[in-house]
Design a protein around this motif. Structure first.
Motif, PDB file in Angstrom:
ATOM      1  N   VAL A  71       0.803  -1.242   0.000  1.00  0.00           N
ATOM      2  CA  VAL A  71       0.000   0.000   0.000  1.00  0.00           C
ATOM      3  C   VAL A  71       0.832   1.286   0.000  1.00  0.00           C
ATOM      4  N   GLU A  72       0.446   2.227  -0.860  1.00  0.00           N
ATOM      5  CA  GLU A  72       1.039   3.565  -0.897  1.00  0.00           C
ATOM      6  C   GLU A  72      -0.037   4.610  -0.601  1.00  0.00           C
ATOM      7  N   MET A  77       3.983   8.752  -2.296  1.00  0.00           N
ATOM      8  CA  MET A  77       5.190   9.289  -1.652  1.00  0.00           C
ATOM      9  C   MET A  77       5.734   8.326  -0.594  1.00  0.00           C
ATOM     10  N   PHE A  78       4.835   7.513  -0.035  1.00  0.00           N
ATOM     11  CA  PHE A  78       5.201   6.598   1.049  1.00  0.00           C
ATOM     12  C   PHE A  78       4.612   5.220   0.774  1.00  0.00           C
ATOM     13  N   ASN A 136      -5.889  -9.866   5.318  1.00  0.00           N
ATOM     14  CA  ASN A 136      -4.964  -8.728   5.237  1.00  0.00           C
ATOM     15  C   ASN A 136      -3.812  -9.062   4.290  1.00  0.00           C
ATOM     16  N   TYR A 186      -7.852   8.604   9.146  1.00  0.00           N
ATOM     17  CA  TYR A 186      -6.525   8.593   9.780  1.00  0.00           C
ATOM     18  C   TYR A 186      -6.226   9.975  10.366  1.00  0.00           C
ATOM     19  N   GLY A 200       7.979  15.679   3.107  1.00  0.00           N
ATOM     20  CA  GLY A 200       6.690  15.939   2.459  1.00  0.00           C
ATOM     21  C   GLY A 200       5.513  15.247   3.113  1.00  0.00           C
ATOM     22  N   SER A 202       4.208  16.292   5.944  1.00  0.00           N
ATOM     23  CA  SER A 202       3.352  17.416   6.314  1.00  0.00           C
ATOM     24  C   SER A 202       3.952  18.698   5.767  1.00  0.00           C
ATOM     25  N   GLN A 360      -5.876  15.819  10.916  1.00  0.00           N
ATOM     26  CA  GLN A 360      -6.511  14.852  10.041  1.00  0.00           C
ATOM     27  C   GLN A 360      -5.611  14.528   8.851  1.00  0.00           C
ATOM     28  N   ASP A 362      -4.850  12.571   4.982  1.00  0.00           N
ATOM     29  CA  ASP A 362      -5.565  12.549   3.697  1.00  0.00           C
ATOM     30  C   ASP A 362      -6.060  11.133   3.377  1.00  0.00           C
ATOM     31  N   GLN A 364      -8.304   7.549   4.277  1.00  0.00           N
ATOM     32  CA  GLN A 364      -9.462   6.992   4.981  1.00  0.00           C
ATOM     33  C   GLN A 364      -9.222   5.503   5.125  1.00  0.00           C
ATOM     34  N   LEU A 365      -9.871   4.900   6.084  1.00  0.00           N
ATOM     35  CA  LEU A 365      -9.823   3.446   6.187  1.00  0.00           C
ATOM     36  C   LEU A 365     -11.255   2.938   6.276  1.00  0.00           C
TER      37      LEU A 365
END
Ligand code: NHW
Ligand code: EN5
Length: 388
Positions: A71-72, A77-78, A136, A186, A200, A202, A360, A362, A364-365
């Protein structure tokens, strides 16, 4: 629209909000003899493999697949970088089945190119306890995307779960599918503002300079709750009781026995941290909290290659205000050199997130149940479940 999910026993978008549909299993179990005995067909270049996560070699292959393809965030970016020790902890939990650790290899080279997993859990939904799987680590190699491999993997793990006479599952995803049990957000508590800004994760806001950010997120150097200490083996029964009582307040939550409490909550270096409060007078355990270690690879940065993140896991409080306990969790995470402390707005988390300077995210889960209808959808605060 959802050619695969339309065929599955999950709530469908067309039925969303239709509260006349009954709660409970969507389809009934079939006799085990009627469960398909052979694996589903894969495209001819690929073969199924059962991943023995107890083997360091196999665990390493799963680790490499996930490190490069899991997952990114929305802007790529991560990427999550679960450690090998973490994967072994996550997948070899009490009562686990190796057959639920499903891989796909290239026949010719034996390279591992896809993975999906399940573990068993007793899940309480309102007052019913249902044996479920938690699914998972679904991952398809980047070069094999959009070839409809994921539906085959999901059907295969479902078949293997059915063979153990289990007919329901819980799973989470960052994408919207038919149809969520709840939608959670999240939230992120900055611990190392300079690094988060440099990579990057935040941004400095309009009226925020680096030195103001550093001051804003500064934490005390020691914790504030008297009697706070690391959880130990001897604490298992007390923590089990405490968590059981706490989780009883939510509509959906796992039921964890002593063996599961030991597995999921006893501290393991670089995997799981658990702390509790023992009364100096009665020696009762009155509070506890835990967080797991899940670094992310930083994808395009010269200076930094990993972001060290702690994720809020299970907790229970009776006498101490939750925000005070969680503030101590932040202090400990900072001492342990985490860059950020992440939490969802499930359980009672919304009561402390803003006060403790979480912002908050960016992402959602979405939480889902397979073959179990619950209506209407829940608020995240009605959910007592955290998946890894
Ligand atoms: S969520 C993390 C999932 N993994 C990633 O995001 C890693 C990066 N992405 C990939 O590896 C935590 C691929 O993009 C994946 C999709 C493999 C995600 N859940 O093969 P196609 C979990 O692990 C549907 C469920 O062409 P692809 C939870 C999609 O909607 N379904 O796509 C896992 C479409 O179906 P539709 C997902 O991009 C829970 C179909 O897959 C999904 O090459 C699994 C397209 O397939 C997702 N995250 O591969 C369900 N992402 O109907 C468990 C896409 O819309 C259910 N799709 O046409 C319970 C089973 C047990 C039951 C027991 C009784
Ligand atoms: C199955 N167990 O999107 C999980 N993460 O917000 C699979 N954002 O880290 C599903 N995009 O908001 C996982 N910084 C789904 C989540 C996938 C990963 C993901 C989000 C969660 C995330 C960060 C970085 C965004 C980078 C650009 C984010 C802002 C933090 C800021 C701190 C200061 C106060 C305001 C907020």
């Amino acid at each position: 629209q959802h050619k695969f999910w339309e065929t599955q026993p999950v709530g469908q978008f067309k039925d969303f909000g239709n509260s006349s549909l009954p709660e409970g299993p969507i389809e009934q179990p079939t006799p085990l003899s009627e469960v398909k005995q052979e694996p589903y067909n894969l495209p001819s270049l690929y073969e199924w493999t059962t991943c023995d996560m107890g083997s360091d070699e196999v665990c390493h292959e799963v680790y490499v697949l996930l490190t490069n393809n899991y997952v990114e965030d929305d802007d790529n970016m991560f990427r999550f970088n679960y450690s090998k020790e973490f994967l072994q902890w996550a997948l070899r939990s009490p009562g686990y089945f190796s057959s639920w650790h499903v891989g796909v290899r290239v026949k010719a080279s034996k390279k591992l190119v896809a993975f999906i997993s399940g573990i068993p859990v007793n899940m309480r939904v309102r007052d019913q306890v249902v044996k479920m799987a938690e699914v998972n680590f679904l991952c398809v190699h980047k070069k094999l995307r959009s070839k409809r491999l994921a539906p085959v993997m999901i059907k295969e793990v479902t078949r293997r779960i059915h063979l153990e006479n289990i007919w329901q599952a819980a799973y989470t995803a960052g994408v919207l599918l038919p149809t969520p049990l709840t939608t959670s957000q999240y939230w992120h508590r900055t611990l190392n503002p300079k690094k988060l800004i440099d990579v990057g994760f935040s941004k400095l806001g309009d009226r925020m300079t680096m030195s103001r950010a550093i001051k804003l997120y500064k934490l005390p150097t020691s914790t504030s709750t008297p009697g706070l200490r690391k959880m130990e083996l001897r604490d298992v029964p007390a923590v089990a009781e405490l968590l059981k009582n706490y989780l009883s307040r939510f509509i959906v939550a796992p039921e964890l026995n002593n063996e599961e409490i030991e597995h999921w909550l006893l501290p393991r270096e670089n995997v799981i941290d658990s702390y509790l409060v023992e009364s100096q007078v009665t020696h009762e355990i009155t509070e506890f909290f835990s967080f797991y270690t899940l670094p992310s690879s930083i994808l395009h940065n010269q200076e930094h290659s990993t972001l060290k993140a702690a994720y809020n896991f299970y907790y229970a409080s009776t006498n101490t205000p939750l925000h005070q306990l969680m503030n101590d969790a932040l202090i400990i995470a900072k001492q342990k050199d985490f860059d950020v402390f992440n939490a969802l707005d499930v359980m009672d988390n919304a009561t402390f997130l803003k006060d403790l300077k979480f912002g908050q995210g960016d992402g959602q889960l979405y939480y889902y149940l397979y073959n179990y209808r619950l209506n209407p959808a829940l608020k995240p605060s009605e959910l007592g479940l955290v998946l890894l």
